[in-house]
Scaffold this active site. Structure first.
Site, PDB file in Angstrom:
ATOM      1  N   ASN A  75      -6.776  20.856   8.462  1.00  0.00           N
ATOM      2  CA  ASN A  75      -6.995  19.422   8.679  1.00  0.00           C
ATOM      3  C   ASN A  75      -7.461  18.835   7.354  1.00  0.00           C
ATOM      4  OD1 ASN A  75      -7.819  16.887   9.392  1.00  0.00           O
ATOM      5  ND2 ASN A  75      -9.467  17.542  10.764  1.00  0.00           N
ATOM      6  N   TRP A  76      -6.565  18.120   6.712  1.00  0.00           N
ATOM      7  CA  TRP A  76      -6.874  17.600   5.371  1.00  0.00           C
ATOM      8  C   TRP A  76      -7.772  16.361   5.425  1.00  0.00           C
ATOM      9  CZ3 TRP A  76      -1.503  17.880   2.382  1.00  0.00           C
ATOM     10  CH2 TRP A  76      -1.027  19.189   2.441  1.00  0.00           C
ATOM     11  N   LYS A  77      -7.998  15.844   6.614  1.00  0.00           N
ATOM     12  CA  LYS A  77      -8.848  14.655   6.787  1.00  0.00           C
ATOM     13  C   LYS A  77      -8.379  13.539   5.834  1.00  0.00           C
ATOM     14  CE  LYS A  77     -12.464  17.622   8.570  1.00  0.00           C
ATOM     15  NZ  LYS A  77     -13.868  17.871   8.830  1.00  0.00           N
TER      16      LYS A  77
ATOM     17  N   HIS B 155     -10.925  14.751  17.577  1.00  0.00           N
ATOM     18  CA  HIS B 155     -11.753  15.393  16.552  1.00  0.00           C
ATOM     19  C   HIS B 155     -13.154  14.789  16.582  1.00  0.00           C
ATOM     20  CE1 HIS B 155     -13.316  16.593  12.649  1.00  0.00           C
ATOM     21  NE2 HIS B 155     -12.465  17.585  12.720  1.00  0.00           N
TER      22      HIS B 155
ATOM     23  N   GLU C  38     -15.031  13.767  14.365  1.00  0.00           N
ATOM     24  CA  GLU C  38     -15.197  12.561  13.534  1.00  0.00           C
ATOM     25  C   GLU C  38     -14.623  11.332  14.229  1.00  0.00           C
ATOM     26  OE1 GLU C  38     -13.494  14.429  10.076  1.00  0.00           O
ATOM     27  OE2 GLU C  38     -15.219  15.783  10.098  1.00  0.00           O
TER      28      GLU C  38
ATOM     29  N   GLU D 235     -14.882  23.099  18.009  1.00  0.00           N
ATOM     30  CA  GLU D 235     -15.520  22.771  16.730  1.00  0.00           C
ATOM     31  C   GLU D 235     -16.918  22.234  17.002  1.00  0.00           C
ATOM     32  OE1 GLU D 235     -12.373  22.007  13.442  1.00  0.00           O
ATOM     33  OE2 GLU D 235     -12.904  20.116  14.362  1.00  0.00           O
TER      34      GLU D 235
ATOM     35  N   GLY E 220     -18.267  21.032   8.188  1.00  0.00           N
ATOM     36  CA  GLY E 220     -18.612  20.588   6.833  1.00  0.00           C
ATOM     37  C   GLY E 220     -20.027  20.945   6.404  1.00  0.00           C
TER      38      GLY E 220
ATOM     39  N   SER F  31     -16.643  25.114   9.161  1.00  0.00           N
ATOM     40  CA  SER F  31     -17.047  25.942   8.024  1.00  0.00           C
ATOM     41  C   SER F  31     -16.343  27.300   7.987  1.00  0.00           C
ATOM     42  CB  SER F  31     -18.574  26.102   7.982  1.00  0.00           C
ATOM     43  OG  SER F  31     -19.196  24.836   7.792  1.00  0.00           O
TER      44      SER F  31
ATOM     45  N   GLY G  87     -11.109  22.740   7.659  1.00  0.00           N
ATOM     46  CA  GLY G  87     -11.206  21.480   6.928  1.00  0.00           C
ATOM     47  C   GLY G  87     -11.224  21.735   5.433  1.00  0.00           C
ATOM     48  N   GLY G  88     -12.407  21.748   4.853  1.00  0.00           N
ATOM     49  CA  GLY G  88     -12.568  21.821   3.399  1.00  0.00           C
ATOM     50  C   GLY G  88     -11.781  22.943   2.733  1.00  0.00           C
TER      51      GLY G  88
HETATM   52  P1  13P Z   1     -14.795  22.207   7.682  1.00  0.00           P
HETATM   53  O1  13P Z   1     -13.880  23.414   7.688  1.00  0.00           O
HETATM   54  O2  13P Z   1     -14.780  21.473   6.399  1.00  0.00           O
HETATM   55  O3  13P Z   1     -16.147  22.554   8.214  1.00  0.00           O
HETATM   56  O4  13P Z   1     -14.148  21.172   8.748  1.00  0.00           O
HETATM   57  C1  13P Z   1     -13.828  21.611  10.008  1.00  0.00           C
HETATM   58  C2  13P Z   1     -13.034  20.574  10.692  1.00  0.00           C
HETATM   59  O5  13P Z   1     -13.546  19.521  11.052  1.00  0.00           O
HETATM   60  C3  13P Z   1     -11.602  20.823  10.907  1.00  0.00           C
HETATM   61  O6  13P Z   1     -11.046  19.902  11.785  1.00  0.00           O
END
Ligand code: 13P
Length: 250
Positions: free
Chosen positions: A10-12, A95, A97, A167, A173, A213, A234-235
């Site tokens: 997920n590149w956000k 998600h 967020e 999640e 994050g 994470s 994510g990251g």
């Molecule tokens: P991180 O891997 O950066 O913690 O993000 C997880 C995430 O929200 C994937 O959708």
């Protein structure tokens, strides 16, 4: 039935089209994945990433959100048919967020799940509790509620297309991933809820991912768990070297 492993990035709100192109090229250069690999760039980069992945087996694209209506006066929104037209196979829905920053409700997410299934997209339905909810002993109640509300009206026949992502909000994050046992515990709980909803056979078809994470160094500990069928990253998905280390290559 054996569930195929899915490693999703997920590149956000990261990567311009040019940056997305470089990342997709870097991943393709690593070779064909043995796991299914799902890339979820921002809307603006979906088409370009699709061009780069054309003819590359094992790679899929997904969007990070969408509206439930098919068209209309919804300024700033993207509908399911627009994603299907671009060749998206998946769409992340609910998600944390979206739930927390943009105040999406379970009812809205449920409409999106129905719309995605209706448009031939595979929903990646995200669920997860906050730190506060966990400390209050409410994690399973919250996550189970998000699951049932999100899937209301969906049929067992859709199970093979559905992906769930557990999640925990506190793990996203933060660098503080859940323990593999916690991830497995919640994945098993979710599968148990699916058994109640749809029966054992359908529940065993649903893929459940862990997210929060996940890194190249800890991913194997999650994947070793019986009910964890992949990861939503994510990251660590923003760099081809890092992400490439997280899935198996042929
Ligand atoms: P991180 O891997 O950066 O913690 O993000 C997880 C995430 O929200 C994937 O959708």
């Amino acid at each position: 039935m054996a569930r195929s492993r899915l490693i999703a990035g997920n590149w956000k709100m990261h990567k311009t089209v040019g940056e997305a192109e470089a990342l997709a090229r870097g991943l393709v250069a690593l070779g064909e994945p043995a796991d299914q690999v799902l890339l979820c760039p921002p809307f603006t980069a979906l088409a370009r990433v699709g061009e780069l992945l054309r003819g590359q087996p094992g790679f899929f694209r997904g969007a990070q959100n969408m509206h439930w209506e098919g068209a209309g006066a919804f300024t700033g929104e993207i509908c399911p048919g627009m994603l299907a037209e671009l060749g998206c196979a998946f769409v992340i829905l609910g998600h944390s967020e979206r739930r927390h920053i943009f105040r999406e409700t379970d009812a809205e997410i449920n409409r999106k799940v129905g719309a995605a299934l209706g448009a031939g997209l595979a929903p990646v339905l995200c669920v997860g509790e906050t730190q506060e909810e966990r400390e209050a002993g409410r994690a399973q109640g919250v996550v189970g509620g998000q699951l049932r509300a999100g899937l209301a009206g969906a049929a067992a026949a859709e199970a093979a297309r559905l992906v769930l992502a557990y999640e925990p909000v506190w793990a996203i994050g933060s660098g503080l991933a859940a323990g593999p046992g916690d991830a497995q515990g919640m994945a098993a709980f979710l599968r148990g809820e699916l058994v109640q909803l749809w029966g054992r056979e359908a529940a065993d078809e649903v893929r459940i991912l862990y997210g929060g994470s996940v890194t190249p160094d800890n991913i194997e500990t999650f994947l070793a768990e019986g009910d964890v069928d992949g990861a939503l990253v994510g990251g660590a998905s923003l760099d081809a070297g890092n992400f490439g280390r997280m899935y198996r290559r042929k």
